[in-house]
Design an enzyme around this catalytic site. Structure first.
Site, mmCIF file in Angstrom:
data_model
loop_
_atom_site.group_PDB
_atom_site.id
_atom_site.type_symbol
_atom_site.label_atom_id
_atom_site.label_comp_id
_atom_site.label_asym_id
_atom_site.label_seq_id
_atom_site.Cartn_x
_atom_site.Cartn_y
_atom_site.Cartn_z
ATOM 1 N N ARG A 1 2.100 -6.154 -10.221
ATOM 2 C CA ARG A 1 2.480 -5.511 -8.957
ATOM 3 C C ARG A 1 2.766 -6.510 -7.839
ATOM 4 N NH1 ARG A 1 -2.841 -2.766 -6.112
ATOM 5 N NH2 ARG A 1 -4.327 -4.421 -6.541
ATOM 6 N N GLU B 1 -2.697 8.948 -11.273
ATOM 7 C CA GLU B 1 -2.195 7.780 -11.976
ATOM 8 C C GLU B 1 -2.189 8.014 -13.494
ATOM 9 O OE1 GLU B 1 -4.648 4.502 -10.539
ATOM 10 O OE2 GLU B 1 -5.059 5.676 -8.757
ATOM 11 N N HIS C 1 0.354 3.701 -10.644
ATOM 12 C CA HIS C 1 -0.682 4.057 -9.653
ATOM 13 C C HIS C 1 -0.034 4.837 -8.499
ATOM 14 C CE1 HIS C 1 -3.910 3.383 -6.738
ATOM 15 N NE2 HIS C 1 -4.563 2.549 -7.533
ATOM 16 N N ASP D 1 -12.775 8.990 -6.692
ATOM 17 C CA ASP D 1 -12.277 7.868 -7.492
ATOM 18 C C ASP D 1 -12.750 8.101 -8.932
ATOM 19 O OD1 ASP D 1 -11.276 5.507 -8.414
ATOM 20 O OD2 ASP D 1 -12.236 4.228 -6.924
ATOM 21 N N ARG E 1 0.839 -1.210 0.000
ATOM 22 C CA ARG E 1 0.000 0.000 0.000
ATOM 23 C C ARG E 1 0.869 1.252 0.000
ATOM 24 N NH1 ARG E 1 -4.329 0.179 -1.996
ATOM 25 N NH2 ARG E 1 -5.196 -1.467 -0.687
#
Ligand code: TA6
Length: 307
Positions: A105, A278, A175, A219, A79
């Site tokens: 990732r 991002e 990201h 978002d 994170r």
């Protein structure tokens, strides 16, 4: 990765110059981490996910946010930092059991090369060949390269090469979690007059007017935009300038308090200290790569003092 493997990596790839040093060390959870110190900056990159964890330009503060509660476990995404989302962005289109944002990732990457550059910068090239270890999710013969250049600015370049006989279609994103003083006090410029899909409102299409501000959960996928963005943070007296190529969508995300608490790995009030901006190929902005061709997603970050 055991100590012998780490030693072998250092034998092959470490750099030991007075003002340019690169080492591979065992990081948290036993995951291998590349440490770079050069005249411009210091950087940490975890080989799991090719995940950049920190970028501290000389005499400045970290530009990248990493959660104090991030877990470092094999196969689990970290994170914060710069997760590499590939070969799809968000949920997989048809397979709900596949991991969100793809598998790059959480895959262990290989080092291809390290280079002390003439101007004092450092360049690192990493790679994975997904068809060899993620064949079920991605059978196409594809190689992925990631070049990280630590100069006065930070450059990240994700290169997808189609080695197969059929076209491939990918979605992707860098990201990046940028570190801010307080997300409700920053302004994000560069997306004025741009349409976006609001994930929090059933992906309704809306229009951005003025700079983006964050006072609740956000978002969004901003559409058809290759614009530079600037995060203006007057408290830190810093502008973060984001320039990109090969991307026509920009995702802006902050989970805000309630979602962050449910997620459980953002740390106490961590959501206040971060903003994801991002550089992506998301929603309809997927990329089709013909056999023998490649696609480059490139970003450059600069941290400028506001005077
Ligand atoms: O890029 C925005 C987003 O897709 C959000 O919807 C949010 O859930 C976030 O990424 C984090 O995703 P993750 O899979 O890392 O929990």
């Amino acid at each position: 990765m055991n100590q012998i493997e780490i030693k072998n990596l250092n034998n092959q790839f470490s750099i030991d110059e007075p003002e340019n040093r690169l080492n591979i060390v065992e990081g948290k959870g036993g995951l291998p981490v590349i440490e770079v110190f050069n005249r411009y900056a210091s950087v940490l990159i975890c080989l799991q996910g090719a995940h950049l964890l920190s970028w501290i330009p000389k005499d400045k503060e970290d530009v990248i946010w990493l959660s104090e509660d991030a877990s470092f476990k094999p196969g689990k995404s970290i994170r914060g930092g710069v997760p590499v989302c590939w070969p799809w962005f968000g949920a997989h289109e048809t397979q709900s059991s596949y991991p969100a944002h793809g598998f790059a990732r959480t895959t262990l990457w290989q080092i291809v090369s390290t280079e002390a550059m003439e101007d004092g910068g450092t360049k690192i090239t990493l790679t994975i060949r997904p068809s060899s270890n993620c064949e079920e999710m991605w059978p196409a013969d594809t190689s992925l390269q990631y070049q990280i250049t630590i100069g006065r600015k930070l450059e990240l370049e994700l290169i997808t090469i189609n080695n197969g006989m059929q076209p491939i279609t990918i979605g992707q994103a860098l990201h990046t979690y940028f570190r801010v003083s307080d997300v409700s006090n920053i302004l994000l410029f560069g997306l004025d007059d741009t349409d976006y899909l609001d994930k929090l409102d059933g992906f309704k299409r809306k229009v951005q007017y003025g700079p983006v501000t964050v006072e609740q959960e956000v978002d969004r996928i901003y559409l058809d935009t290759a614009s530079d963005c600037v995060i203006e943070d007057k408290t830190l007296q810093r502008n973060i300038v984001i320039i990109k190529c090969g991307s026509h969508s920009t995702v802006v995300w902050n989970p805000w308090r309630e979602v962050a608490e449910k997620m459980g790995d953002l740390g106490k009030d961590g959501f206040k200290k971060m903003l994801c901006v991002e550089s992506a190929n998301a929603a309809d902005d997927v990329v089709t790569i013909e056999p023998g061709k490649e696609h480059h997603l490139w970003v450059q970050y600069d941290a400028q003092l506001i005077t």
